[in-house]
Write a protein that holds these residues in place. Structure first.
Motif, short mmCIF file in Angstrom:
data_model
loop_
_atom_site.label_atom_id
_atom_site.label_comp_id
_atom_site.label_asym_id
_atom_site.label_seq_id
_atom_site.Cartn_x
_atom_site.Cartn_y
_atom_site.Cartn_z
N GLN A 102 0.82 -1.21 0.00
CA GLN A 102 0.00 0.00 0.00
C GLN A 102 0.85 1.26 0.00
O GLN A 102 0.34 2.36 0.21
N GLY A 103 2.16 1.12 -0.21
CA GLY A 103 3.04 2.27 -0.28
C GLY A 103 3.61 2.72 1.05
O GLY A 103 4.30 3.74 1.12
N VAL A 104 3.36 1.97 2.11
CA VAL A 104 3.81 2.36 3.45
C VAL A 104 5.34 2.34 3.53
O VAL A 104 5.95 3.32 3.97
N SER A 105 5.97 1.25 3.12
CA SER A 105 7.43 1.16 3.19
C SER A 105 8.10 2.23 2.34
O SER A 105 9.09 2.84 2.75
N LYS A 106 7.56 2.47 1.17
CA LYS A 106 8.13 3.49 0.28
C LYS A 106 8.01 4.87 0.92
O LYS A 106 8.96 5.65 0.91
N ALA A 107 6.86 5.18 1.50
CA ALA A 107 6.68 6.48 2.16
C ALA A 107 7.61 6.62 3.36
O ALA A 107 8.18 7.70 3.59
N LEU A 108 7.78 5.55 4.12
CA LEU A 108 8.71 5.60 5.25
C LEU A 108 10.14 5.86 4.76
O LEU A 108 10.86 6.69 5.31
N MET A 109 10.54 5.18 3.70
CA MET A 109 11.90 5.36 3.17
C MET A 109 12.09 6.77 2.65
O MET A 109 13.14 7.39 2.89
N TRP A 110 11.13 7.32 1.94
CA TRP A 110 11.25 8.71 1.45
C TRP A 110 11.40 9.66 2.62
O TRP A 110 12.18 10.61 2.57
N SER A 111 10.64 9.41 3.68
CA SER A 111 10.71 10.29 4.85
C SER A 111 12.04 10.14 5.57
O SER A 111 12.61 11.13 6.05
N LEU A 112 12.57 8.93 5.67
CA LEU A 112 13.88 8.73 6.28
C LEU A 112 14.97 9.38 5.43
O LEU A 112 15.89 10.00 5.96
N GLU A 113 14.86 9.27 4.12
CA GLU A 113 15.83 9.91 3.23
C GLU A 113 15.76 11.43 3.38
O GLU A 113 16.79 12.12 3.35
N SER A 114 14.57 11.96 3.56
CA SER A 114 14.40 13.40 3.79
C SER A 114 15.09 13.81 5.10
O SER A 114 15.76 14.85 5.16
N TYR A 115 14.95 12.99 6.13
CA TYR A 115 15.64 13.23 7.40
C TYR A 115 17.15 13.30 7.16
O TYR A 115 17.82 14.22 7.63
N PHE A 116 17.69 12.32 6.42
CA PHE A 116 19.13 12.31 6.16
C PHE A 116 19.56 13.58 5.43
O PHE A 116 20.56 14.20 5.78
#
Length: 164
Positions: A102-116
């Motif tokens: 449902q796109g949850v993992s992808k959204a989490l990864m984008w958000s973690l990459e944004s944090y980085f």
């Protein structure tokens, strides 16, 4: 961060999320990572041993960023959890089995990459299970190594350069 049309939002984890984070991690590992633990009770037990409310609370209060995906609406179910360490390592990215694809993992990864990116990290690494290898490749990660320890749960080490 609300994602248009997704039915969930990504936000920083809070102490009150710790029990639900542990439950999502346990369900995800037990139900979705069968290719990695092969339903071997010893291997599964070892993997789940630290997936407790207390451990999750320590992660939330510790260094780095712990994010959760939470469903919209009245039930407010926790759908996934991701965690990044300031040195540029993703150490958690798990989704509840009910929210898979449902796109949850992808959204989490984008958000973690944004944090980085926000903290100035431009090179990210992670340790992937067999189950998640294809996913990480699909979002631009490249396999850089294979863990040498035969007892390691990771099947491969992946890396990605982020561009600010």
């Amino acid at each position: 961060m609300k994602l248009a049309g997704s039915g969930f939002e990504i936000r920083s984890a809070e102490g009150m999320d710790a029990a639900e984070i542990a439950a999502v991690l346990r369900r995800s590992i037990a139900e979705l990572c069968v290719a990695d633990h092969n339903n071997d009770p010893e291997r599964l037990g070892s993997w789940l041993r630290n997936k407790t409310e207390e451990t999750a609370l320590g992660w939330i209060e510790g260094p780095g960023q712990v994010l959760v995906a939470v469903s919209q609406g009245s039930d407010r179910q926790l759908l996934g959890v991701g965690m990044a360490l300031p040195a540029g390592e993703v150490v958690l990215n798990y989704v509840d089995p009910s929210a898979r694809y449902q796109g949850v993992s992808k959204a989490l990864m984008w958000s973690l990459e944004s944090y980085f990116t926000t903290i100035g990290v431009t090179h990210v690494s992670l340790r992937s299970t067999l189950t998640a290898e294809r996913f990480y490749r699909s979002i631009g990660y490249v396999q850089s190594d294979i863990p040498l320890d035969p007892g390691d749960r990771a099947a491969a080490i992946f890396e990605k350069d982020l561009h600010p």
